[in-house]
Structures are given as structure tokens and as C-alpha cells.
Design an enzyme around this catalytic site. Sequence first.
Site, PDB file in Angstrom:
ATOM      1  N   MET A  21      -9.137  44.952  35.706  1.00 37.51           N
ATOM      2  CA  MET A  21      -9.203  45.311  37.121  1.00 37.51           C
ATOM      3  C   MET A  21      -7.821  45.655  37.673  1.00 37.51           C
ATOM      4  O   MET A  21      -7.379  45.113  38.681  1.00 37.51           O
ATOM      5  CB  MET A  21      -9.827  44.162  37.924  1.00 37.51           C
ATOM      6  CG  MET A  21     -11.316  44.030  37.709  1.00 37.51           C
ATOM      7  SD  MET A  21     -12.215  45.407  38.475  1.00 37.51           S
ATOM      8  CE  MET A  21     -13.877  45.068  37.901  1.00 37.51           C
ATOM      9  N   HIS A 138      -2.335  44.907  39.326  1.00 33.13           N
ATOM     10  CA  HIS A 138      -3.693  44.395  39.479  1.00 33.13           C
ATOM     11  C   HIS A 138      -4.242  44.759  40.855  1.00 33.13           C
ATOM     12  O   HIS A 138      -3.534  44.736  41.861  1.00 33.13           O
ATOM     13  CB  HIS A 138      -3.722  42.872  39.300  1.00 33.13           C
ATOM     14  CG  HIS A 138      -5.068  42.366  38.918  1.00 33.13           C
ATOM     15  ND1 HIS A 138      -6.038  42.050  39.855  1.00 33.13           N
ATOM     16  CD2 HIS A 138      -5.632  42.153  37.701  1.00 33.13           C
ATOM     17  CE1 HIS A 138      -7.123  41.652  39.226  1.00 33.13           C
ATOM     18  NE2 HIS A 138      -6.912  41.702  37.921  1.00 33.13           N
ATOM     19  N   HIS A 139      -5.536  45.102  40.884  1.00 35.02           N
ATOM     20  CA  HIS A 139      -6.167  45.535  42.129  1.00 35.02           C
ATOM     21  C   HIS A 139      -6.223  44.415  43.165  1.00 35.02           C
ATOM     22  O   HIS A 139      -6.404  44.670  44.359  1.00 35.02           O
ATOM     23  CB  HIS A 139      -7.572  46.059  41.845  1.00 35.02           C
ATOM     24  CG  HIS A 139      -8.047  47.097  42.811  1.00 35.02           C
ATOM     25  ND1 HIS A 139      -7.836  47.019  44.174  1.00 35.02           N
ATOM     26  CD2 HIS A 139      -8.730  48.255  42.622  1.00 35.02           C
ATOM     27  CE1 HIS A 139      -8.369  48.062  44.776  1.00 35.02           C
ATOM     28  NE2 HIS A 139      -8.916  48.829  43.858  1.00 35.02           N
ATOM     29  N   SER A 140      -6.058  43.167  42.740  1.00 38.48           N
ATOM     30  CA  SER A 140      -6.003  42.073  43.700  1.00 38.48           C
ATOM     31  C   SER A 140      -4.716  42.117  44.515  1.00 38.48           C
ATOM     32  O   SER A 140      -4.643  41.517  45.592  1.00 38.48           O
ATOM     33  CB  SER A 140      -6.106  40.730  42.977  1.00 38.48           C
ATOM     34  OG  SER A 140      -5.043  40.568  42.057  1.00 38.48           O
TER      35      SER A 140
END
Length: 460
Positions: A21, A138-140
Site C-alpha cells: 500500500m 506509504h499511502h498512510s
Amino acid sequence: MTYMPPTDAMFLLAESREHPMHVGGLQLFTPPDGAGPDYVRDMVDEIRSHTEVNSRFRKRPADPVSSVGNLWWATESEVDLEYHIRHSAVPRPGRIRELFQLTSRWHGTLLDRHRPMWETHLVEGLEDGRFAVYTKVHHSLVDGVSALRMLQTTLDESPDDRAMRVPWDPRPKRSHDGGTSRGGPLALPLSVAGKGLSLGTTAAGLVPAGLKVLGQAVRDHNFITPFEAPKTVLNGPIGGARRFVAQSWEIERVRAVADATDATLNDVVLAMCSGALRTYLLELDGLPDKSLTAMVPVSLRSDSESAGGNAVGAVICSLATDLDDPIDRLRTIRESAQASKRLMKELTPLQILLLSAVNMSALALSPVPGYVSLARPPFNVIISNVPGPTKPLYWNGSRLDGVYPASIVLDGQAMNITFTSNDDALDFGIVGCRQTLPSLQRMIHHLEDALTDLEKASTA
């Protein structure tokens, strides 16, 4: 430790070996005249000397092993820049093909959750003398729009500026006007879904929006709703390995077709993707009789409105892959996009957000065992537009030649097409599941053929 918002945590909780992700990007640079053989090596050393790191680039999950630990951020006191900044070289003969092979490998590996979740690779050895930079975050921590904006803070409009800027520097960046695109920023679809899902229980906004959607679907046959997509090879379970391919096209070629057909630039890009996907699936003997559909972000801002903020909806459009004539496909795509825009203009911003989340909500079920194999896909492919620089930009005197996004694929969504503007070009990055989609590089040739067909048909 700090609390992790649900829109961050969802990308960590959904991640697995088969589903990294992170968002990424590959940039190509031409070194300045007189750059010696140690130019990239010296850049790596200087970049690593920027040891002041802002808080975003220090974050990691508080406890990477447990699920609960992925609901809280910890902040690293020291960041090992020798780990995060990698110096690499493409194998001989140093073609773009070898660069894409390296990028595919890097993009398919998970980020280490015991460290801040980002990496940057400076890559030399290309036969034409250029060098590349591949970055993944990271997409977070960041979405595609934010990642591109951080890249642009390191660039300058002057080729004589040799200040080595890095995105993690906590000091204020000097701004330039090359970083915004026509019509303001567009959020990536997954980001839209994340924000929408956090508001998904707001029935006061969703119910009237649902009634308007139902009414629009009844009276407008061009309006596309979820689950109208046919099942294709694009929509099965995926493995963990990735393929990445990229290419640039002159904006003027695309704009000329748009002007000749009374379409928008985005309409023409969708028609390019439609033609390419049609040919690709025909080669696999997998083109369905029913048209493919795409999830696309649609700008809701008029030309007279100022840039800034978000005016975007995640909508589903027909790709008209059941039609053989390229102009008929473009016309159908344009009508489908216009039908979605008409509906969005009737909704409040909250209703747009909620409706966008509903359009994307089926993706949340993709990790459920057997769901993807049994259910119809909500759409066949995600096609995203991430606005980029509108002027030539430079980094340490090196000219930025290409900005190629590398996004996320999921079970049920084995291919992702993302494009961005870069001065006078449109730069496409395509990510696909290596196991599911053979010969993904053929999509580049099919995109060129689709644009050529549109050019010929629009001037006939």
C-alpha cells in the site's frame, strides 16, 4: 505516540504481501553540461548530509507486529538516511527497459514498518547519460498529489540553481508557480474513498444523494453506476509481484484531438486508454461484449473558478470498449463523463464525498476470501489524473524530463493507469500484477496506436 486517523490506518490494516500500500514515482533527469562521472555519487552524499528530517518522514507504526500498533504513530528520533537513500545502477546495456525492470521489483516489495515508511533510489548507468530517481512512500503517510507536491518543492525553474533541496527538510521551501495545474488539485481515488468511508454513517447526506443518483440513472442512460462492469482478466485475484511501464506524449497532440472533437483533454486520455485496453484484451482473447468501465476522478471546477482546495468526485465512466470506431468511443466516453458531472453539480460537497465512497466501497471487500472471484467488479480499472508542473523544472541543474506515477493495484483491480502533466507532456505510469497481466509493456504501444487512430479519425 500520536493517534493515527482512520484514513491513515486503513492503508496499513489492508496491506499484505500481495497488496503493498505505497504510492511511488519514477523521475528521469538530464544532467547539466559538464557533469562528471561522479555527479550522481556526489548527489547521494549531499542528500544524505541533510540530516534534519521533518516529522512526516520520521513516522512509523508504534508496534509494527500487532494490528493495534497500526493505530498509533511513533516518531523516530534519528533517521538512518543511508538506509532510506539508496544508490543504484541499471544493468547493461542500460536501456529504459532495464530501468523499468528495477522499478517493477522495487514497487512490488513492502516497506519496512520498523522504520519510517519511505525509500528513495538514485539510479545511474542509463545508456543515454540520464539518471533516474524512484521514490515510494506509504499511502498512510501521503497520497499521490501530496507526493508530487513534495517532489516539486525540491525543484527550481532555473537550471543555474544548484541548491540541493530534499522533501524531508523541515525548513520552509522556496515556492515557484510551476507546481499547480490547470483546474486545481485532484485527489487520488483511494484517498477520496478513505475520507468518504470515515463519513459513511452520515445518512442525512447519503440518502438524498442516493435518491438523486437513482433519478439520474433512470432518466440518463449515459450515467454509469457501480457493478455495471463485465468480468475481465483485469478483475481477478492478484499476486505480489508488479510490472511497471511508462511513456510520455505531447500534450498538444492530445489537445488537438480534443479541440477537433469538442471533447476535454481528459476525455481524449480516457479514449486513448479505452483503445489500448481494447487491443490488449483482444490479444488475450479476453475482450467482453459489454463495455469496460473506469473509476476516474472528475474535476467539478469551472474555468472561471480559482484554483485551490478540492472540487473532485470519484465517478464511474464507460470506456466504450464495445465500439470499434475511435470517434464513436470518444463520443460515448464524453457523454458518460458529462452525465456524471451533471449529477455532481446537483450534490453538496458532503454528498459528493459520500457518493464517491459508495462508488469505491466494494474495494473494501476485496480482501474477503472468495469475494473477488464470485462478485462482479464495481468497475474494471482505475484511471487517475495527478496534476504536475506546467513549466520546465530542474534539480541541482538537472532537467526534469519525465514524472511517471506508480500507484496501487488490488484484488479485483489488477491494473492502475495514472498520468500527470509535465511542462508540455503527459507522463503515463502503468502498474499491473505481473502474474495476471502478461506483456504489460504492450499497453504503451497500444496507447500510441490509439492516439494515432484518434488523430486520423478527428481530421478525416
